[in-house]
Design a protein around this motif. Structure first.
Motif, PDB file in Angstrom:
ATOM      1  N   VAL A 133       0.844  -1.188   0.000  1.00 10.34           N
ATOM      2  CA  VAL A 133       0.000   0.000   0.000  1.00 10.34           C
ATOM      3  C   VAL A 133       0.883   1.243   0.000  1.00 10.34           C
ATOM      4  N   ARG A 134       0.366   2.298  -0.598  1.00 10.06           N
ATOM      5  CA  ARG A 134       1.093   3.571  -0.664  1.00 10.06           C
ATOM      6  C   ARG A 134       0.098   4.693  -0.393  1.00 10.06           C
ATOM      7  N   TYR A 135       0.413   5.545   0.596  1.00  9.51           N
ATOM      8  CA  TYR A 135      -0.459   6.653   0.967  1.00  9.51           C
ATOM      9  C   TYR A 135       0.160   7.974   0.522  1.00  9.51           C
ATOM     10  N   ARG A 142      -7.878  25.020   2.382  1.00  5.48           N
ATOM     11  CA  ARG A 142      -9.048  24.595   3.161  1.00  5.48           C
ATOM     12  C   ARG A 142      -9.526  23.206   2.788  1.00  5.48           C
ATOM     13  N   TRP A 143      -8.686  22.408   2.115  1.00  2.00           N
ATOM     14  CA  TRP A 143      -9.024  21.020   1.852  1.00  2.00           C
ATOM     15  C   TRP A 143      -7.773  20.153   1.872  1.00  2.00           C
ATOM     16  N   PHE A 144      -8.012  18.874   2.017  1.00  6.30           N
ATOM     17  CA  PHE A 144      -6.936  17.880   2.025  1.00  6.30           C
ATOM     18  C   PHE A 144      -7.378  16.702   1.172  1.00  6.30           C
ATOM     19  N   LEU A 145      -6.519  16.264   0.276  1.00  2.00           N
ATOM     20  CA  LEU A 145      -6.813  15.128  -0.592  1.00  2.00           C
ATOM     21  C   LEU A 145      -5.935  13.954  -0.201  1.00  2.00           C
ATOM     22  N   ARG A 146      -6.567  12.826   0.115  1.00  2.88           N
ATOM     23  CA  ARG A 146      -5.826  11.615   0.452  1.00  2.88           C
ATOM     24  C   ARG A 146      -5.971  10.611  -0.682  1.00  2.88           C
ATOM     25  N   ALA A 147      -4.844  10.064  -1.116  1.00  2.00           N
ATOM     26  CA  ALA A 147      -4.828   9.070  -2.192  1.00  2.00           C
ATOM     27  C   ALA A 147      -4.153   7.812  -1.674  1.00  2.00           C
ATOM     28  N   VAL A 148      -4.745   6.656  -1.995  1.00  2.00           N
ATOM     29  CA  VAL A 148      -4.187   5.382  -1.555  1.00  2.00           C
ATOM     30  C   VAL A 148      -4.009   4.481  -2.778  1.00  2.00           C
ATOM     31  N   PHE A 149      -2.759   4.075  -3.021  1.00  2.00           N
ATOM     32  CA  PHE A 149      -2.442   3.155  -4.113  1.00  2.00           C
ATOM     33  C   PHE A 149      -2.394   1.734  -3.565  1.00  2.00           C
ATOM     34  N   SER A 150      -2.939   0.806  -4.316  1.00  2.00           N
ATOM     35  CA  SER A 150      -2.824  -0.610  -3.966  1.00  2.00           C
ATOM     36  C   SER A 150      -2.594  -1.408  -5.241  1.00  2.00           C
ATOM     37  N   GLY A 151      -2.240  -2.668  -5.067  1.00  2.00           N
ATOM     38  CA  GLY A 151      -1.894  -3.467  -6.240  1.00  2.00           C
ATOM     39  C   GLY A 151      -0.509  -3.124  -6.742  1.00  2.00           C
ATOM     40  N   LYS A 152      -0.290  -3.335  -8.017  1.00  2.00           N
ATOM     41  CA  LYS A 152       1.035  -3.133  -8.611  1.00  2.00           C
ATOM     42  C   LYS A 152       1.522  -1.698  -8.481  1.00  2.00           C
ATOM     43  N   ALA A 153       0.591  -0.721  -8.539  1.00  2.00           N
ATOM     44  CA  ALA A 153       0.975   0.690  -8.483  1.00  2.00           C
ATOM     45  C   ALA A 153       1.583   1.076  -7.145  1.00  2.00           C
ATOM     46  N   VAL A 155       3.953  -0.459  -5.676  1.00  2.00           N
ATOM     47  CA  VAL A 155       5.376  -0.807  -5.629  1.00  2.00           C
ATOM     48  C   VAL A 155       6.098  -0.554  -6.954  1.00  2.00           C
ATOM     49  N   ASP A 156       5.355  -0.288  -8.016  1.00  2.00           N
ATOM     50  CA  ASP A 156       5.930  -0.139  -9.353  1.00  2.00           C
ATOM     51  C   ASP A 156       5.642   1.272  -9.866  1.00  2.00           C
ATOM     52  N   SER A 157       6.666   2.074 -10.050  1.00  2.00           N
ATOM     53  CA  SER A 157       6.478   3.465 -10.468  1.00  2.00           C
ATOM     54  C   SER A 157       5.855   3.568 -11.854  1.00  2.00           C
ATOM     55  N   ALA A 158       6.187   2.642 -12.741  1.00  2.00           N
ATOM     56  CA  ALA A 158       5.609   2.677 -14.088  1.00  2.00           C
ATOM     57  C   ALA A 158       4.106   2.396 -14.036  1.00  2.00           C
ATOM     58  N   PRO A 162      -0.123   6.220 -14.619  1.00  2.00           N
ATOM     59  CA  PRO A 162      -1.470   6.630 -15.057  1.00  2.00           C
ATOM     60  C   PRO A 162      -2.354   7.094 -13.906  1.00  2.00           C
ATOM     61  N   LEU A 163      -2.176   6.501 -12.736  1.00  2.00           N
ATOM     62  CA  LEU A 163      -2.980   6.882 -11.591  1.00  2.00           C
ATOM     63  C   LEU A 163      -2.466   8.172 -10.963  1.00  2.00           C
ATOM     64  N   GLU A 164      -1.159   8.387 -10.994  1.00  2.00           N
ATOM     65  CA  GLU A 164      -0.620   9.667 -10.537  1.00  2.00           C
ATOM     66  C   GLU A 164      -1.121  10.805 -11.426  1.00  2.00           C
ATOM     67  N   ALA A 165      -1.282  10.530 -12.709  1.00  5.21           N
ATOM     68  CA  ALA A 165      -1.811  11.533 -13.631  1.00  5.21           C
ATOM     69  C   ALA A 165      -3.241  11.914 -13.250  1.00  5.21           C
ATOM     70  N   VAL A 166      -4.012  10.945 -12.750  1.00  3.58           N
ATOM     71  CA  VAL A 166      -5.370  11.236 -12.287  1.00  3.58           C
ATOM     72  C   VAL A 166      -5.322  12.209 -11.115  1.00  3.58           C
ATOM     73  N   ILE A 167      -4.417  11.974 -10.170  1.00  8.22           N
ATOM     74  CA  ILE A 167      -4.285  12.867  -9.013  1.00  8.22           C
ATOM     75  C   ILE A 167      -3.921  14.274  -9.465  1.00  8.22           C
TER      76      ILE A 167
END
Length: 217
Positions: A133-135, A142-153, A155-158, A162-167
Motif C-alpha cells: 500500500v502507498r499513501y 481549506r481542503w486535504f486530498l488523500r490518495a491510496v495506491f494498492s496493487g502493482k501501483a 510498488v511499481d512506479s511505471a 497513469p494513476l498519478e496523472a489522475v491525481i
C-alpha cells in the motif's frame, strides 16, 4: 503546495499564492484557481479526469458517496477529499495517525519522499496475506486530498504513472460552507442531483467511451 508562511499579512499571502498558482504546472487543483480544461466527471466535491483504460467507480457507504476508486490494470487508486483548516495543512497529522493505524493492524510502513512530497509505503494484512500500500496526501486551500495506491501501483512506479496523472488532474470543490477539519467533502453520483423523472441513460453515464462509472458498496 498551497502552504502559507506564518506572520504574513493577508495581502502578502494572497500575492504569494497567486504567484505559486501561476508557477504550478499540475494539480490537484482548487476549483477557484485557474486550471486546465479536461474531460472530467463532476462528482460535486471532486472532479476526476477520465481516459481510455481507466475504470472510475464511486465508493458508497449506505446511500452516501464517500470516495472515488480508479482501477487501471492490476492497480487501484482511492481518492477522498476532506475539509482542512484555513491555516496549515492536515497531511503531517494524518500521516502520523496512519502510521499508528497500520502498525496497530500488524502492518509495516515507512515515510519516503515521493512524487507529491512525503508519503507512506508499506504493507497491510489482507484476506490473501499481506498487500502493498502507498499513501499520498496533498494539502490544498481549506481542503486535504488523500490518495491510496494498492496493487502493482503501490510498488511499481511505471504502473503508478497513469494513476498519478489522475491525481494531478483532480479538481477539488471545497465550497464556502463551514466545515470541521477532516470532515469529508460531500460527493454526488452523476445523474442523482435532479428531482422529478429519472434521467436518461445518457445522463447517467457521462462518458462517451472507455471508462464506466459504477458504484462500489
Amino acid at each position: 503546495m498551497f502552504r502559507r508562511r506564518r506572520h504574513e499579512q493577508p495581502e502578502q499571502q494572497a500575492a504569494e499564492a497567486a504567484v505559486e498558482r501561476q508557477a504550478r504546472e499540475s494539480g490537484p487543483w482548487d476549483a477557484d484557481e485557474p486550471h486546465p480544461e479536461g474531460d472530467r466527471v463532476d462528482l460535486g466535491g471532486m472532479r476526476v479526469s477520465v481516459s481510455e483504460g481507466l475504470d472510475v467507480q464511486i465508493a458508497v457507504a449506505g446511500d452516501q458517496p464517500i470516495g472515488v476508486v480508479v482501477l487501471h490494470g492490476d492497480s487501484a487508486l482511492q481518492l477522498h477529499a476532506f475539509a482542512a483548516p484555513k491555516r496549515g495543512g492536515l497531511w503531517d497529522e494524518v500521516r502520523t495517525k496512519l502510521i499508528a493505524s497500520v502498525k496497530e493492524a500488524g502492518g509495516t510502513v515507512e515515510v519516503t519522499e515521493g512524487s507529491f512530497g512525503p508519503e507512506l509505503v508499506g504493507t497491510i494484512p489482507g484476506e490473501a496475506g499481506t498487500q502493498a500500500v502507498r499513501y499520498v496526501g496533498v494539502d490544498g486551500p481549506r481542503w486535504f486530498l488523500r490518495a491510496v495506491f494498492s496493487g502493482k501501483a503501490a510498488v511499481d512506479s511505471a504502473a503508478a504513472e497513469p494513476l498519478e496523472a489522475v491525481i494531478r488532474d483532480v479538481v477539488v470543490v471545497r465550497g464556502e460552507e463551514p466545515m470541521a477539519p477532516e470532515e469529508p467533502i460531500l460527493l454526488r453520483i452523476p445523474g442523482e442531483r435532479h428531482t422529478g423523472p429519472a434521467p436518461s441513460s445518457a445522463a447517467q453515464n457521462p462518458f462517451k467511451r472507455g471508462p464506466e462509472m459504477t458504484e462500489t458498496r
